[in-house]
Scaffold this motif. Structure first.
Motif, PDB file in Angstrom:
ATOM      1  N   LEU A   1      25.369  48.683  41.616  1.00 14.39           N
ATOM      2  CA  LEU A   1      25.982  48.236  42.858  1.00 14.39           C
ATOM      3  C   LEU A   1      26.352  49.423  43.740  1.00 14.39           C
ATOM      4  O   LEU A   1      26.149  49.388  44.961  1.00 14.39           O
ATOM      5  N   LEU A   2      26.883  50.475  43.128  1.00 18.38           N
ATOM      6  CA  LEU A   2      27.283  51.651  43.897  1.00 18.38           C
ATOM      7  C   LEU A   2      26.090  52.345  44.556  1.00 18.38           C
ATOM      8  O   LEU A   2      26.223  52.922  45.638  1.00 18.38           O
ATOM      9  N   LEU A   3      24.936  52.296  43.892  1.00 21.30           N
ATOM     10  CA  LEU A   3      23.742  52.952  44.426  1.00 21.30           C
ATOM     11  C   LEU A   3      23.009  52.113  45.459  1.00 21.30           C
ATOM     12  O   LEU A   3      22.153  52.625  46.182  1.00 21.30           O
ATOM     13  N   SER A   4      23.299  50.838  45.518  1.00 21.48           N
ATOM     14  CA  SER A   4      22.585  49.965  46.444  1.00 21.48           C
ATOM     15  C   SER A   4      23.027  50.246  47.882  1.00 21.48           C
ATOM     16  O   SER A   4      24.194  50.566  48.130  1.00 21.48           O
ATOM     17  N   PRO A   5      22.115  50.101  48.849  1.00 13.80           N
ATOM     18  CA  PRO A   5      22.465  50.391  50.239  1.00 13.80           C
ATOM     19  C   PRO A   5      23.099  49.215  50.978  1.00 13.80           C
ATOM     20  O   PRO A   5      23.379  49.310  52.161  1.00 13.80           O
ATOM     21  N   MET A   6      23.331  48.120  50.291  1.00  9.05           N
ATOM     22  CA  MET A   6      23.839  46.923  50.965  1.00  9.05           C
ATOM     23  C   MET A   6      25.274  47.137  51.448  1.00  9.05           C
ATOM     24  O   MET A   6      26.057  47.853  50.804  1.00  9.05           O
ATOM     25  N   PRO A   7      25.647  46.530  52.567  1.00 14.06           N
ATOM     26  CA  PRO A   7      27.046  46.570  53.008  1.00 14.06           C
ATOM     27  C   PRO A   7      27.932  45.859  51.987  1.00 14.06           C
ATOM     28  O   PRO A   7      27.615  44.762  51.538  1.00 14.06           O
ATOM     29  N   ARG A   8      29.028  46.474  51.623  1.00 13.79           N
ATOM     30  CA  ARG A   8      29.889  45.906  50.594  1.00 13.79           C
ATOM     31  C   ARG A   8      30.525  44.593  51.034  1.00 13.79           C
ATOM     32  O   ARG A   8      30.770  43.709  50.217  1.00 13.79           O
ATOM     33  N   ILE A   9      30.762  44.447  52.322  1.00 14.93           N
ATOM     34  CA  ILE A   9      31.378  43.207  52.808  1.00 14.93           C
ATOM     35  C   ILE A   9      30.469  42.019  52.564  1.00 14.93           C
ATOM     36  O   ILE A   9      30.932  40.904  52.282  1.00 14.93           O
ATOM     37  N   ASN A  10      29.140  42.227  52.633  1.00 16.76           N
ATOM     38  CA  ASN A  10      28.199  41.140  52.368  1.00 16.76           C
ATOM     39  C   ASN A  10      28.256  40.713  50.904  1.00 16.76           C
ATOM     40  O   ASN A  10      28.109  39.528  50.581  1.00 16.76           O
ATOM     41  N   TYR A  11      28.461  41.684  50.023  1.00 16.46           N
ATOM     42  CA  TYR A  11      28.614  41.364  48.596  1.00 16.46           C
ATOM     43  C   TYR A  11      29.837  40.481  48.378  1.00 16.46           C
ATOM     44  O   TYR A  11      29.776  39.464  47.677  1.00 16.46           O
ATOM     45  N   PHE A  12      30.952  40.851  48.990  1.00 15.43           N
ATOM     46  CA  PHE A  12      32.173  40.063  48.835  1.00 15.43           C
ATOM     47  C   PHE A  12      32.027  38.681  49.482  1.00 15.43           C
ATOM     48  O   PHE A  12      32.574  37.698  48.975  1.00 15.43           O
ATOM     49  N   LEU A  13      31.291  38.608  50.582  1.00 16.70           N
ATOM     50  CA  LEU A  13      31.063  37.299  51.212  1.00 16.70           C
ATOM     51  C   LEU A  13      30.225  36.405  50.306  1.00 16.70           C
ATOM     52  O   LEU A  13      30.432  35.190  50.267  1.00 16.70           O
ATOM     53  N   GLY A  14      29.289  36.993  49.582  1.00 15.39           N
ATOM     54  CA  GLY A  14      28.522  36.212  48.619  1.00 15.39           C
ATOM     55  C   GLY A  14      29.398  35.674  47.504  1.00 15.39           C
ATOM     56  O   GLY A  14      29.255  34.519  47.079  1.00 15.39           O
ATOM     57  N   CYS A  15      30.317  36.516  47.020  1.00 19.01           N
ATOM     58  CA  CYS A  15      31.285  36.056  46.010  1.00 19.01           C
ATOM     59  C   CYS A  15      32.156  34.941  46.577  1.00 19.01           C
ATOM     60  O   CYS A  15      32.458  33.958  45.886  1.00 19.01           O
ATOM     61  N   LEU A  16      32.557  35.086  47.840  1.00 21.04           N
ATOM     62  CA  LEU A  16      33.391  34.067  48.477  1.00 21.04           C
ATOM     63  C   LEU A  16      32.651  32.748  48.603  1.00 21.04           C
ATOM     64  O   LEU A  16      33.218  31.673  48.333  1.00 21.04           O
ATOM     65  N   LEU A  17      31.388  32.792  48.994  1.00 20.24           N
ATOM     66  CA  LEU A  17      30.606  31.573  49.158  1.00 20.24           C
ATOM     67  C   LEU A  17      30.489  30.817  47.837  1.00 20.24           C
ATOM     68  O   LEU A  17      30.643  29.586  47.796  1.00 20.24           O
ATOM     69  N   GLU A  18      30.235  31.540  46.758  1.00 23.85           N
ATOM     70  CA  GLU A  18      30.066  30.888  45.460  1.00 23.85           C
ATOM     71  C   GLU A  18      31.365  30.257  44.979  1.00 23.85           C
ATOM     72  O   GLU A  18      31.383  29.120  44.524  1.00 23.85           O
ATOM     73  N   GLN A  19      32.460  30.991  45.106  1.00 22.30           N
ATOM     74  CA  GLN A  19      33.704  30.460  44.569  1.00 22.30           C
ATOM     75  C   GLN A  19      34.292  29.373  45.451  1.00 22.30           C
ATOM     76  O   GLN A  19      34.974  28.479  44.952  1.00 22.30           O
ATOM     77  N   THR A  20      34.026  29.421  46.763  1.00 26.40           N
ATOM     78  CA  THR A  20      34.603  28.419  47.656  1.00 26.40           C
ATOM     79  C   THR A  20      34.093  27.025  47.323  1.00 26.40           C
ATOM     80  O   THR A  20      34.851  26.049  47.388  1.00 26.40           O
ATOM     81  N   MET A  21      32.838  26.905  46.950  1.00 25.12           N
ATOM     82  CA  MET A  21      32.283  25.596  46.608  1.00 25.12           C
ATOM     83  C   MET A  21      32.979  25.027  45.377  1.00 25.12           C
ATOM     84  O   MET A  21      33.264  23.828  45.307  1.00 25.12           O
ATOM     85  N   ARG A  22      33.287  25.882  44.398  1.00 26.50           N
ATOM     86  CA  ARG A  22      34.023  25.416  43.216  1.00 26.50           C
ATOM     87  C   ARG A  22      35.491  25.187  43.543  1.00 26.50           C
ATOM     88  O   ARG A  22      36.109  24.231  43.078  1.00 26.50           O
TER      89      ARG A  22
END
Length: 269
Positions: free
Chosen positions: A101-122
């Motif tokens: 994860l640290l080496l990936s170039p993705m914006p970290r906020i997008n990672y957290f938004l993905g976590c938010l999307l998954e947990q919000t449905m549950r």
């Protein structure tokens, strides 16, 4: 952006379905319903349905069960959001995927938004279960289904999400989850006005409670559902949630970026 969000959503969803498909969610549903059932029996069989004038004044004229149900339901949503966002990075560390994860170039906020999307449905499933149980026990929810309620829930989730980013940094820094999260959740349930008005607490604790987004969010939620107030009538509460969200987002982001640089140096230096 969306590719990262949906990829994170799929990864987390697959992990949940394979590891704990039901037990994790059921445990939190039971916890939320317990917060309703116990006060129900206390109210009807111990207090004989009697409330003093101070409670009616502090609760804005709401009956006890409606007051409890709305607070408990939003608390379940807060705990679910904070737990999933807060444990995201420490889970990556324990699973051995944090370096990737640290080496990936993705914006970290997008990672957290993905976590938010998954947990919000549950989390919304848990939230809905608590609301249904509360309605069956006599809560007055006739104003619940409205655009205002949806707006309040989205605003509350924003506040919990931003606080969760700070919590995630705290957990990664301390390498601890249970002590950190349980201390936070117990504190929030005691001081944020979930089961009783915060006016019963000492003044310094009331000021402390204003540091948690859950406090203004639950007040706003009750004002909209119980008193059928508009969003413009609660401008100060909305502003408080927005300001707290910005503060927690700033603290969490700066702290995480600082730790990320140290982690990269320690792992790959």
């Amino acid at each position: 952006m969306w590719r990262v969000i949906f990829s994170t959503y799929r990864k987390n969803r697959i992990g949940i379905l394979r590891a704990v498909p039901l037990s994790f969610m059921v445990s939190r549903i039971v916890t939320g319903i317990t917060q309703i059932v116990f006060p129900y029996f206390i109210y009807h069989y111990f207090m004989q349905g009697n409330l003093n004038r101070a409670f009616c004044e502090y609760a804005g004229g709401a009956d006890y069960m409606t007051y409890i149900v709305l607070g408990s339901a939003l608390n379940v949503l807060a705990v679910s959001t904070l737990m999933n966002i807060g444990r995201a990075l420490i889970t990556e560390l324990r699973e051995g995927t944090l370096e990737t994860l640290l080496l990936s170039p993705m914006p970290r906020i997008n990672y957290f938004l993905g976590c938010l999307l998954e947990q919000t449905m549950r989390a919304l499933l848990e939230f809905g279960t608590v609301m249904i149980a509360g309605a069956l026990l006599g809560a007055d929810l006739r104003y619940f289904l409205s655009i205002r309620t949806l707006a309040v829930l989205l605003l509350a989730i924003l506040g919990f999400f931003c606080m969760g980013i700070t919590l995630s940094s705290v957990m990664l820094y301390t390498r601890d989850t249970y002590l950190t999260q349980n201390t936070l959740f117990v504190t929030m349930s005691l001081v944020c006005g979930i089961t009783y008005p915060i006016q019963y607490l000492p003044e310094w604790i009331q000021r402390l409670a204003q540091l948690f987004p859950l406090t203004p969010a639950v007040s706003l939620f009750r004002n909209v559902v119980i008193s059928h107030q508009t969003m413009t009538e609660n401008g100060l509460l909305i502003l408080q949630v927005v300001i707290l969200s910005g503060i927690y987002l700033l603290i969490g982001s700066v702290w995480y970026l600082s730790m990320e640089r140290k982690l990269i140096e320690s792992v790959f230096g």
